[in-house]
Design a protein around this motif. Structure first.
Motif, PDB file in Angstrom:
ATOM      1  N   ARG A  41       0.832  -1.066  -0.064  1.00  0.00           N
ATOM      2  CA  ARG A  41      -0.143  -0.003  -0.102  1.00  0.00           C
ATOM      3  C   ARG A  41       0.777   1.560  -0.088  1.00  0.00           C
ATOM      4  NH1 ARG A  41      -3.890  -1.711   4.275  1.00  0.00           N
ATOM      5  NH2 ARG A  41      -2.601  -0.668   5.782  1.00  0.00           N
ATOM      6  N   THR A  42       2.046   1.380   0.618  1.00  0.00           N
ATOM      7  CA  THR A  42       2.854   2.573   0.866  1.00  0.00           C
ATOM      8  C   THR A  42       3.471   2.789  -0.358  1.00  0.00           C
ATOM      9  OG1 THR A  42       4.577   1.004   2.046  1.00  0.00           O
ATOM     10  CG2 THR A  42       2.992   2.168   3.360  1.00  0.00           C
ATOM     11  N   ARG A  43       4.011   1.686  -0.941  1.00  0.00           N
ATOM     12  CA  ARG A  43       4.645   1.821  -2.209  1.00  0.00           C
ATOM     13  C   ARG A  43       3.832   2.565  -3.227  1.00  0.00           C
ATOM     14  NH1 ARG A  43       8.056  -2.965  -5.539  1.00  0.00           N
ATOM     15  NH2 ARG A  43      10.026  -1.754  -5.255  1.00  0.00           N
ATOM     16  N   VAL A  99       1.755   5.115  -2.671  1.00  0.00           N
ATOM     17  CA  VAL A  99       1.885   6.691  -2.336  1.00  0.00           C
ATOM     18  C   VAL A  99       2.876   7.099  -2.855  1.00  0.00           C
ATOM     19  CG1 VAL A  99       2.134   8.135  -0.421  1.00  0.00           C
ATOM     20  CG2 VAL A  99       0.762   6.217  -0.180  1.00  0.00           C
TER      21      VAL A  99
END
Lengths: 299, 299
Positions: free
Chosen positions: B279-281, B283
């Motif tokens: 998920r953070t990738r 962003v």
């Protein structure tokens, strides 16, 4: 110059493996580079990039006849790969790796190595947030540290051969025991990544409008965290699973320190805040003096 | 081209003030630059760098006759400076600032402004970890955002004059209300800084040998935090004191998210970790698409 190793096998050809392939070729460190990677499409990409001399559909085939085998796979895949290559290793072969935790790597490789082969675990402290064979570049290891964590009974000549290999990639080499490595890296690398993943994850849970503004105005500090939090998910999952105790220890200390800053803010204790921020500024000077302040970049 | 303002007064001449002086001069944004700063040695340094046209020993003298007054002092000094200049402002003068929290800036300046003067608070989302007049450079604001947080009754022509000023420094200008600004910046800037200060502080409390190794091997992620944690201690103390509620709110959310990751590591829950890291990738892709991925640097 005679190559250091007649044949080097790279098992895994992502950011680190493909950067190694490039620097081995450029600096003439091997007579021949044999490449294996699990996915057929990645192996094809490596072939398209002309990273090696031979491409193999099994790890066994790649390591056959190799003097140096470097495992460049996520930590969670190390044990299975070590088992797979076990019977195909040449007598006297050195097996190394590039994993970010070393106690687990020794645990996962050591039992599979036949008598007469040598384990010299290595960890190049180098990387970018990109992954895959096309992300690699020969300069990745220049002026970076590579830490070797040999076992007490490893032959010094084998350690020296691997050390010389890394020096010829442009790295500085240090040797320490695996436990100490894992403790140091938990602080310098694993905790920072965990925190970056966490803060970026906090942002993903904001309402849509606010999240858009956070990205728009990310240059005030958040940006740096998004870069770190863009690192390979599988590699990092495996780091936290394999260096669990050291990470949980330093994370506990960090959480206590952060709670103290939180209390200082709540109490409007400016003196306490300024004292901490002055102390931390001094650490940066240490980093600059140690010449570790510049990130590598693809030229 | 006619200068936007016949006379601009800069109150405070650190990283931001001195960068403004340089870009005002280079781009001909003012007929004259008047400079005041509290410390005599810093004022002398500004003179030595030829940053302005006149140098003043009081803020009152610097702002006299100025069309635009920009307060470039730490948030904690804003109120006293506003009081000091109150009686010396020219009729019709615009008062602005560069502070990182905007509700407090309005609270601290507004009561001191005489009838007929105009408050247009501004926050350029730009900076480096260096401070002082010699650290500034004219390109600091290029392609960065500058957020204006005018009050509902501010005259639109005054807002536009300040917006045009910032556009001519190379910035993109956005307008939002002060509360929203403070909430967004708490996430994108204040929390990341607090966390960086905190993790570097955790490292300062390690035993000496370990601390040396942490600095030596800082390139694995820690390095990026030391850069952020080298930012000006007084400026940042004041940010946390003046945007306390928004910072404590997002810090609470972050702490809960970090505790969830901690539990996932403790339980060896690889799926949960991989899900967050994937998920953070995503962003990061948003940040790159918004063209906010490159830090500014002194040319």
């Amino acid at each position: 110059m005679t190559p250091l190793f007649p044949r080097i096998a790279l098992v895994g050809i992502g950011l680190i493996g493909s950067s190694l392939a490039r620097v081995i070729r450029r600096n003439g460190l091997a007579g021949e580079i044999a490449i294996y990677t699990r996915s057929a499409s990645t192996l094809n990409a490596a072939r398209g990039l002309d990273l090696g001399d031979s491409y193999h559909e099994t790890a066994e085939a790649a390591v056959a006849g190799a003097d140096l085998v470097i495992l460049c796979v996520p930590l969670g895949a190390i044990s299975a790969v070590a088992e797979a290559i076990s019977m195909s290793l040449a007598p006297g072969a050195i097996v190394s790796d590039v994993g970010s935790s070393k106690v687990s790597v020794i645990r996962d490789i050591q039992p599979w190595l036949p008598y007469g082969t040598h384990l010299v675990p290595a960890h190049p402290i180098a990387g970018t947030e990109h992954s895959g064979p096309e992300s690699g570049f020969a300069e990745l290891f220049e002026d970076r540290w590579c830490i070797l964590t040999p076992l007490p009974d490893t032959e010094p000549t084998m350690i020296e051969k691997v050390a010389e290999f890394w020096r010829r990639t442009g790295s500085n080499v240090d040797i320490m025991d695996a436990e100490n490595h894992d403790r140091v890296l938990a602080i310098t690398s694993h905790l920072p990544h965990l925190i970056a993943f966490s803060i970026v994850d906090t942002a993903t849970q904001l309402e849509t409008d606010l999240q858009k503004e956070v990205i728009k105005f990310s240059s005030g500090g958040f940006r740096d965290f998004t870069r770190i939090a863009a690192s390979d998910p599988v590699m990092w999952r495996d780091v936290f699973l394999n260096n669990r105790d050291a990470v949980l220890d330093i994370l506990g200390r960090f959480s206590r320190d952060l709670a103290a800053l939180q209390r200082a803010i709540r109490r409007s204790d400016g003196d306490a805040l300024e004292e901490v921020f002055t102390r931390t500024r001094a650490v940066r000077r240490g980093v600059i003096e140690a010449k570790q302040d510049k990130p590598p970049s693809k030229p």
